[in-house]
Design an enzyme around this catalytic site. Structure first.
Site, PDB file in Angstrom:
ATOM      1  N   HIS A   1       0.841  -1.196   0.000  1.00 22.84           N
ATOM      2  CA  HIS A   1       0.000   0.000   0.000  1.00 22.84           C
ATOM      3  C   HIS A   1       0.877   1.247   0.000  1.00 22.84           C
ATOM      4  O   HIS A   1       1.678   1.445   0.921  1.00 22.84           O
ATOM      5  CB  HIS A   1      -0.896   0.008   1.246  1.00 22.84           C
ATOM      6  CG  HIS A   1      -2.001  -0.989   1.198  1.00 22.84           C
ATOM      7  ND1 HIS A   1      -2.394  -1.721   2.298  1.00 22.84           N
ATOM      8  CD2 HIS A   1      -2.803  -1.403   0.182  1.00 22.84           C
ATOM      9  CE1 HIS A   1      -3.401  -2.520   1.965  1.00 22.84           C
ATOM     10  NE2 HIS A   1      -3.658  -2.350   0.687  1.00 22.84           N
TER      11      HIS A   1
ATOM     12  N   PHE B   1       4.075   0.070   4.787  1.00 26.05           N
ATOM     13  CA  PHE B   1       4.746  -1.116   5.317  1.00 26.05           C
ATOM     14  C   PHE B   1       3.851  -2.352   5.292  1.00 26.05           C
ATOM     15  O   PHE B   1       3.749  -3.069   6.265  1.00 26.05           O
ATOM     16  CB  PHE B   1       5.260  -0.876   6.746  1.00 26.05           C
ATOM     17  CG  PHE B   1       5.829   0.493   7.003  1.00 26.05           C
ATOM     18  CD1 PHE B   1       6.725   1.065   6.110  1.00 26.05           C
ATOM     19  CD2 PHE B   1       5.477   1.215   8.126  1.00 26.05           C
ATOM     20  CE1 PHE B   1       7.267   2.331   6.344  1.00 26.05           C
ATOM     21  CE2 PHE B   1       6.000   2.483   8.362  1.00 26.05           C
ATOM     22  CZ  PHE B   1       6.894   3.044   7.471  1.00 26.05           C
ATOM     23  N   HIS B   2       3.216  -2.620   4.135  1.00 23.87           N
ATOM     24  CA  HIS B   2       2.321  -3.768   4.014  1.00 23.87           C
ATOM     25  C   HIS B   2       2.746  -4.709   2.892  1.00 23.87           C
ATOM     26  O   HIS B   2       1.929  -5.074   2.048  1.00 23.87           O
ATOM     27  CB  HIS B   2       0.890  -3.293   3.740  1.00 23.87           C
ATOM     28  CG  HIS B   2       0.273  -2.505   4.842  1.00 23.87           C
ATOM     29  ND1 HIS B   2      -0.875  -1.745   4.658  1.00 23.87           N
ATOM     30  CD2 HIS B   2       0.614  -2.351   6.143  1.00 23.87           C
ATOM     31  CE1 HIS B   2      -1.197  -1.157   5.793  1.00 23.87           C
ATOM     32  NE2 HIS B   2      -0.301  -1.511   6.709  1.00 23.87           N
ATOM     33  N   PRO B   3       4.001  -5.166   2.830  1.00 21.35           N
ATOM     34  CA  PRO B   3       4.393  -6.054   1.729  1.00 21.35           C
ATOM     35  C   PRO B   3       3.754  -7.435   1.867  1.00 21.35           C
ATOM     36  O   PRO B   3       3.816  -8.061   2.930  1.00 21.35           O
ATOM     37  CB  PRO B   3       5.918  -6.137   1.873  1.00 21.35           C
ATOM     38  CG  PRO B   3       6.181  -5.873   3.323  1.00 21.35           C
ATOM     39  CD  PRO B   3       5.129  -4.887   3.745  1.00 21.35           C
TER      40      PRO B   3
END
Length: 541
Positions: free
Chosen positions: A298, A473-475
């Site tokens: 995101h 920080f949503h890998p």
């Protein structure tokens, strides 16, 4: 010569982060199972792992963060971004935003439509409920008594109330709970806290299980690779205290190291795209093109507005007396700004009327700064970040060296599709409409970023998105679930790795498509459901 840990374990779990703590808890609940849990970080015995605002000190600190960076991103006008990942028991749940967010029912129904049986909304809801200890109480949607504590925020800000009212004036309704399956609306985030303290996966699931004699936790270990014999994962090789150590499993090895860590371990083990591994001198054990591909994240457009006639955290930060009062409030009541998650107010809406469901999420904060790690601004301001919930851009993660301590190449490929650039431009337009609503008029919002000189045409806004865009920080997605016919699928619907026996991946990397919101709670659900699947399959074998 590698040292060998005496005896075999039934299960070896790699990574004691959000997923690994839950998986280790569930597997070791049966005293007949001997479980080894391996973690690269150390103990969470630092105060800033527990005071919620401590993320400011944990992110960007090698004590708690892997300190990764992306490659220079063309879609971000050549910028490279810091890419934090937790390096401590609890993993990212020990340093993240603490926002409890499942996403939308349609996210999971889409997974089921891809052919992934057992992953629709009705299938995953029981797993969400089993995890929870929710302040709203037991209901058809929420659970109590689980290890995943969820509470309401313990402070409020008049400026955030006003932003919520402005959203309502735009036709976005106030809602009490974002986690019913449809998160369209405006409201305050629920958080993973307990009485004003961060509630990580380590606190909720690992520590209550560490008394079990059949669960062994090894910290400060760097996993090198899997041991694969005759097409089956039979153990793990790791480095601890400068020594090479091997541990063997009788049943399964479970990778729970996240979209980056699990990818690195697989690549070093010779599992991944052969064209990536051969130049590094790694013999290909299994040519699986999807390992490291399909990266989704995101990207938020981080807009900042100066405000007047209202207090923000910026003024408190620069006032020693106010900071002292803030500390006193936390010490005496566990309330106030020290309990703050990075974002308090959320807004889920549509970037344009043609969207079938909410496709952008706002994180609204009563503070502002130039970039993460910098001091707060000296003027009163708020940050209003809008992100594309379902990006179409796809990136990749790959190791650059066979050395286990080498950082990988992380290339999210943000804003590389026309659709993503269009949503980013529309998100900035939606932000401007929000800030011009009558509910905010008395606070005189003044655009600081991207700035009033940025025009309203698509090209100008797409460039501005590249200038101010940053990760939340949503890998996810680098070892995605899929059908055998899917060339890029890495695991099946029961999270078993295609082509290698005795090996599962149970973490955020298995998501085929990213969920519509913060990804920590979906990762916890994947761990809960994945552990159940593993145990079911074990009983049947």
């Amino acid at each position: 010569m590698a040292q060998r840990i005496e005896g075999e374990f039934d299960y070896i779990v790699v990574g004691a982060g959000t997923a690994g703590c839950i998986v280790a808890n569930r597997l070791s609940a049966d005293p007949a199972h001997r479980v080894m849990l391996l973690e690269a970080g150390g103990s969470d015995n630092w105060i800033w792992f527990h005071i919620p605002v401590g993320y400011l000190f944990a992110i960007g600190n090698p004590r708690s963060d892997w300190m990764f960076r992306t490659e220079p991103e063309p879609g971000l006008n050549g910028r490279s971004l810091a890419y934090p990942r937790g390096k401590v028991i609890g993993g990212c749940s020990a340093i993240n935003a603490m926002i409890s967010m499942r996403g939308q029912a349609a996210d999971y129904d889409h997974w089921r439509q891809l052919g992934l049986a057992g992953w629709g909304w009705d299938d995953v809801l029981p797993a969400f409920r089993r995890l929870e200890d929710h302040f709203l109480g037991d209901s058809a949607l929420h659970g109590t008594g689980g290890g995943w504590r969820i509470e309401a925020a313990r402070l409020s800000w008049p400026i955030l109330d006003a932003v919520g009212d402005a959203a309502e004036q735009m036709g976005i309704p106030w809602i009490r709970d974002f986690n019913t399956g449809d998160n369209e609306g405006v409201g305050y985030f629920h958080v993973n806290q307990k009485r004003g303290r961060r509630w990580s996966s380590a606190r909720g699931f690992l520590k209550p299980a560490l008394h079990r004699p059949n669960l062994r936790l090894e910290k400060n270990v760097l996993v090198d690779r899997l041991i694969v014999e005759h097409g089956r994962a039979v153990g793990v090789r790791f480095i601890q205290g400068g020594e090479i150590v091997e541990v063997r499993s009788r049943r399964e090895v479970v990778l729970c190291a996240g979209s980056i860590g699990s990818t690195q371990v697989l690549h070093r083990s010779g599992i991944g795209p052969a064209e990536w591994l051969a130049p590094l001198g790694i013999d290909t054990v299994l040519d699986r093109p999807g390992v490291g591909r399909n990266l989704q994240d995101h990207l938020q457009q981080r807009a900042i507005y100066k405000v007047a006639n209202v207090r923000t955290l910026n003024e408190t930060y620069h006032s020693l007396p106010r900071r002292a009062l803030m500390g006193l409030d936390y010490a005496l009541r566990r309330r106030g700004p020290l309990t703050m998650a990075p974002s308090q107010l959320g807004i889920f809406t549509r970037s344009d009327p043609g969207q079938e469901r909410a496709n952008i999420q706002f994180h609204v904060q009563p503070l502002s700064l130039d970039k993460f790690g910098d001091p707060l601004h000296r003027f009163p301001a708020i940050t209003v970040s809008a992100c594309n919930l379902r990006p179409t851009s796809r990136g990749e993660i790959k190791i650059k060296s066979a050395a286990p301590d080498a950082a990988p190449s992380i290339a999210p490929h943000y804003l590389t599709t026309d659709a993503d650039r269009r949503v980013a431009a529309d998100a900035i337009r939606a932000t401007r409409r929000l800030m011009h609503q009558q509910a905010l008029a008395r606070y005189h919002p003044e655009e600081y970023l991207p700035g009033p000189t940025v025009g309203d045409d698509d090209a100008a806004l797409a460039k501005a998105a590249g200038d101010i865009g940053t990760t939340i920080f949503h890998p996810v997605g680098t070892a995605k679930m899929g059908l055998p016919s899917d060339r890029l699928a890495v695991v099946d619907a029961r999270l078993r790795l295609f082509g290698i026996g005795g090996l599962r991946v149970i973490d955020a990397s298995v998501m085929p498509t990213i969920t519509s919101g913060n990804t920590n709670t979906p990762t916890a659900m994947i761990a809960e459901k994945g552990a159940s699947m593993l145990l079911e399959d074990s009983r049947l074998s």
